[in-house]
Design an enzyme around this catalytic site. Structure first.
Site, PDB file in Angstrom:
ATOM      1  CG  ASN A   7      -1.899   0.734   1.103  1.00 43.53           C
ATOM      2  OD1 ASN A   7      -2.057   2.088   0.746  1.00 43.53           O
ATOM      3  ND2 ASN A   7      -2.598   1.006   2.348  1.00 43.53           N
ATOM      4  CE  LYS A  14      -0.500   2.563   6.774  1.00 47.62           C
ATOM      5  NZ  LYS A  14      -0.981   3.591   7.177  1.00 47.62           N
ATOM      6  NE  ARG A  91      -5.806   2.030  -0.153  1.00 44.74           N
ATOM      7  CZ  ARG A  91      -6.092   3.240   0.835  1.00 44.74           C
ATOM      8  NH1 ARG A  91      -5.031   3.673   1.374  1.00 44.74           N
ATOM      9  NH2 ARG A  91      -6.853   4.045   0.759  1.00 44.74           N
ATOM     10  CG  HIS A 180     -12.509   4.266   3.191  1.00 44.51           C
ATOM     11  ND1 HIS A 180     -13.720   5.342   3.769  1.00 44.51           N
ATOM     12  CD2 HIS A 180     -11.439   4.459   3.477  1.00 44.51           C
ATOM     13  CE1 HIS A 180     -12.954   5.888   4.428  1.00 44.51           C
ATOM     14  NE2 HIS A 180     -11.734   5.593   4.563  1.00 44.51           N
ATOM     15  CG  LEU A 209     -17.339   5.697  11.790  1.00 43.63           C
ATOM     16  CD1 LEU A 209     -17.918   5.546  12.934  1.00 43.63           C
ATOM     17  CD2 LEU A 209     -17.922   6.274  10.620  1.00 43.63           C
ATOM     18  NE  ARG A 241      -9.883  13.217   4.241  1.00 40.74           N
ATOM     19  CZ  ARG A 241      -9.861  12.244   4.007  1.00 40.74           C
ATOM     20  NH1 ARG A 241     -10.638  11.265   2.976  1.00 40.74           N
ATOM     21  NH2 ARG A 241      -8.404  11.555   4.165  1.00 40.74           N
ATOM     22  CG  ASP A 283      -6.510  10.974  18.094  1.00 41.95           C
ATOM     23  OD1 ASP A 283      -7.678  10.608  18.907  1.00 41.95           O
ATOM     24  OD2 ASP A 283      -5.324  10.163  16.993  1.00 41.95           O
ATOM     25  NE  ARG A 285      -6.715   7.953  19.722  1.00 42.99           N
ATOM     26  CZ  ARG A 285      -5.838   7.509  19.338  1.00 42.99           C
ATOM     27  NH1 ARG A 285      -5.258   6.166  19.424  1.00 42.99           N
ATOM     28  NH2 ARG A 285      -5.598   7.290  17.924  1.00 42.99           N
ATOM     29  N   GLY A 331     -10.451   3.061  13.091  1.00 38.69           N
ATOM     30  CA  GLY A 331      -9.586   3.996  14.781  1.00 38.69           C
ATOM     31  C   GLY A 331     -10.877   3.437  15.230  1.00 38.69           C
ATOM     32  N   GLY A 333     -14.676   3.590  14.925  1.00 36.90           N
ATOM     33  CA  GLY A 333     -15.881   2.512  14.441  1.00 36.90           C
ATOM     34  C   GLY A 333     -15.337   1.151  15.829  1.00 36.90           C
ATOM     35  CD  GLU A 334     -11.302  -1.771  13.445  1.00 37.95           C
ATOM     36  OE1 GLU A 334      -9.933  -2.028  14.230  1.00 37.95           O
ATOM     37  OE2 GLU A 334     -12.506  -1.943  12.042  1.00 37.95           O
ATOM     38  CD  GLU A 384      -8.518  -0.092   4.199  1.00 34.06           C
ATOM     39  OE1 GLU A 384      -9.012   0.099   2.975  1.00 34.06           O
ATOM     40  OE2 GLU A 384      -8.428  -0.308   5.101  1.00 34.06           O
TER      41      GLU A 384
HETATM   42  P1  ADP Z   1      -6.817   6.485   9.029  1.00 36.80           P
HETATM   43  O1  ADP Z   1      -8.288   6.727   7.978  1.00 36.80           O
HETATM   44  O2  ADP Z   1      -6.148   6.693   8.895  1.00 36.80           O
HETATM   45  O3  ADP Z   1      -6.846   4.661   8.563  1.00 36.80           O
HETATM   46  P2  ADP Z   1      -8.443   4.751  11.252  1.00 36.80           P
HETATM   47  O4  ADP Z   1      -8.448   3.903  11.106  1.00 36.80           O
HETATM   48  O5  ADP Z   1      -6.747   4.787  11.932  1.00 36.80           O
HETATM   49  O6  ADP Z   1      -7.627   6.259  10.742  1.00 36.80           O
HETATM   50  O7  ADP Z   1      -8.150   5.605  12.840  1.00 36.80           O
HETATM   51  C1  ADP Z   1      -7.748   6.611  13.091  1.00 36.80           C
HETATM   52  C2  ADP Z   1      -8.772   7.818  14.243  1.00 36.80           C
HETATM   53  O8  ADP Z   1      -9.808   6.735  14.641  1.00 36.80           O
HETATM   54  C3  ADP Z   1      -8.298   8.585  15.384  1.00 36.80           C
HETATM   55  O9  ADP Z   1      -8.066   9.853  14.568  1.00 36.80           O
HETATM   56  C4  ADP Z   1      -9.007   8.275  16.342  1.00 36.80           C
HETATM   57  O10 ADP Z   1      -9.633   9.639  15.957  1.00 36.80           O
HETATM   58  C5  ADP Z   1      -9.920   7.133  16.052  1.00 36.80           C
HETATM   59  N1  ADP Z   1      -9.424   6.333  17.514  1.00 36.80           N
HETATM   60  C6  ADP Z   1      -8.925   5.549  17.534  1.00 36.80           C
HETATM   61  N2  ADP Z   1      -8.727   4.817  18.486  1.00 36.80           N
HETATM   62  C7  ADP Z   1      -9.498   5.798  19.864  1.00 36.80           C
HETATM   63  C8  ADP Z   1     -10.056   4.965  20.611  1.00 36.80           C
HETATM   64  N3  ADP Z   1      -9.542   4.308  21.529  1.00 36.80           N
HETATM   65  N4  ADP Z   1     -11.062   6.492  21.087  1.00 36.80           N
HETATM   66  C9  ADP Z   1     -11.618   6.859  20.051  1.00 36.80           C
HETATM   67  N5  ADP Z   1     -11.075   7.099  18.915  1.00 36.80           N
HETATM   68  C10 ADP Z   1     -10.455   6.157  18.424  1.00 36.80           C
END
Ligand code: ADP
Length: 402
Positions: A7, A14, A91, A180, A209, A241, A283, A285, A331, A333-334, A384
């Site tokens: 990727n 990656k 990818r 995606h 998400l 964005r 972020d 978090r 990130g 969503g999980e 992915e």
């Molecule tokens: P990318 O689109 O860069 O691949 P990711 O799928 O890795 O992004 O998601 C990154 C985002 O997920 C972070 O910027 C953060 O906002 C969110 N995130 C990751 N872990 C957590 C968590 N434990 N709690 C809340 N948000 C989180």
């Protein structure tokens, strides 16, 4: 059979080397800061320590070479020679209308990816660099391109055309493509398996998400609508964005703030979204902890994000005439029980509710709706790389002597 998954981003590569018998990576890693000072390679052979190797990586060509050398290293490598790699899966971000599925890479396919570069100038050129570098180093190994846009090529015209003169679609391919795709497809497949049903019998809404965020309506196995558009800027508000805005804001800002076209592009892609609203971070978090300390704009950014996701879910339920499952991935969503709860709060009219105990899950596939919910809610970690490896395997197994 071993598949090397690549990727290539504008300044990163990656990769994973996946054994297709077990579907488990033998190693994974990445190179970052390609072309800048301080570039480095990170390699994690499965079950062993991560190796950090600072090295000068001026371009993608050198990057691929360095990765393949590391994979063959006597101390931390996982293969003896490149002959052990049976196929390579790349990818590729934009496949336009030409690529509706993954394909074996030929010169004609490379020309096609090049032709789509005008629509993804930051993404398709590095994808092509990676393909060319692998071709030079492993000229007889088959390579496959897996497109982010391909899964959404089933969208009907009513979903993908903009309210612009039709000639602009014909002349420039100005339409919605969606992104995606591999992630939406994968998590929908896993959700169907978890429900012991076929995707072709289900209506699923997948919410990817992460920093970039998109939602897809998958009706009976096909993407019929998705929130990203001509570029990944459309749709939900994201980390940096803006997502959808009134297009009239663009000339307004250009005039009032004296911005050029590249400047407004950067402004909407890099300085807007939840970063722009909170003034603090992209972020979630950071925003969750700032909101807990009483920071109003961080709270506002969180509220706006959750509201938009909920609106899209409602819109896609209407578009599909109902829904059987809602899936959270990537990130946020999980990993965020808080955000999932906030988004689903108020969806009881659909026949679903989150089970607070089950919703505590992070980074693991699990149903999180209450037991008797007629609409299931799932957390499903996306993968992915595995989708790329599976497509590559399926295309190449016919031509490789095993
Ligand atoms: P990318 O689109 O860069 O691949 P990711 O799928 O890795 O992004 O998601 C990154 C985002 O997920 C972070 O910027 C953060 O906002 C969110 N995130 C990751 N872990 C957590 C968590 N434990 N709690 C809340 N948000 C989180």
């Amino acid at each position: 059979m071993k598949v090397f998954v690549v990727n290539c981003g504008s300044s990163s590569i990656k990769f994973q080397l996946i054994d297709m018998e077990t579907e488990i990576p033998l190693a994974k890693g990445q190179i970052e800061r390609i072309g800048s000072e301080g570039s480095f390679l990170k390699l994690t052979p499965t079950g062993k320590y991560t190796v950090d190797l600072p090295m000068d990586v001026p371009n993608h060509d050198v990057g691929i070479r360095v990765i393949l050398d590391a994979l063959q290293n006597k101390d931390y490598g996982v293969i003896k020679t490149l002959e052990e790699i049976d196929a390579i899966g790349h990818r590729v971000v934009h496949g336009g209308e030409r690529f509706t599925d993954s394909v074996l890479i030929t010169q004609e396919v490379m020309d096609g990816i090049q032709a789509c570069s005008a629509m993804a100038p930051l993404h398709n050129p590095p994808n092509l660099f990676g393909i060319k570098a692998c071709m030079e180093l492993m000229p007889t190994t088959p390579q496959v391109a897996v497109f982010d846009t391909a899964f959404h090529q089933t969208m009907p015209k009513i979903a993908y055309l903009y309210g612009l003169p039709y000639e602009m679609y014909v002349k420039y391919g100005l339409r919605r493509y969606g992104f995606h795709g591999t992630s939406h497809k994968y998590v929908a497949q896993v959700a169907a398996e978890m429900m012991q049903e076929h995707m072709s019998d289900l209506r699923i809404i997948t919410c990817h998400l992460g920093n970039g965020a998109s939602i897809t309506a998958i009706k009976y196995g096909k993407s019929i609508d998705t929130s990203m558009g001509y570029t990944p800027l459309e749709g939900l508000i994201m980390g940096t964005r803006s997502g959808e805005i009134d297009p009239a804001i663009v000339p307004f800002l250009m005039e009032k703030e004296n911005m050029t076209a590249p400047q407004i592009d950067e402004y909407l892609n890099k300085r807007s979204g939840i970063l722009g609203i909170s003034g603090l971070s992209s972020d979630f978090r950071d925003l969750e902890s700032a909101a807990n300390r009483g920071d109003e704009r961080s709270q506002l950014a969180i509220d706006i994000f959750a509201y938009k996701v909920k609106k899209y879910i409602g819109g896609y339920v209407a578009a599909m005439g109902g829904v059987d499952a809602i899936v959270f991935t990537a990130g946020l969503g999980e990993n965020s029980p808080f955000m999932r709860d906030k988004i689903c709060n108020g969806l009881e009219y659909l026949g679903t509710r989150i089970d607070q105990e089950r919703n505590k899950v992070r980074g693991k596939a699990q149903e999180i709706s209450v037991k008797r919910a007629t609409v299931k809610i799932f957390v499903i970690p996306t993968n992915e790389e595995l989708v790329i490896a599976r497509d590559t395997y399926n295309i190449c197994k016919r031509i490789i002597k095993l």
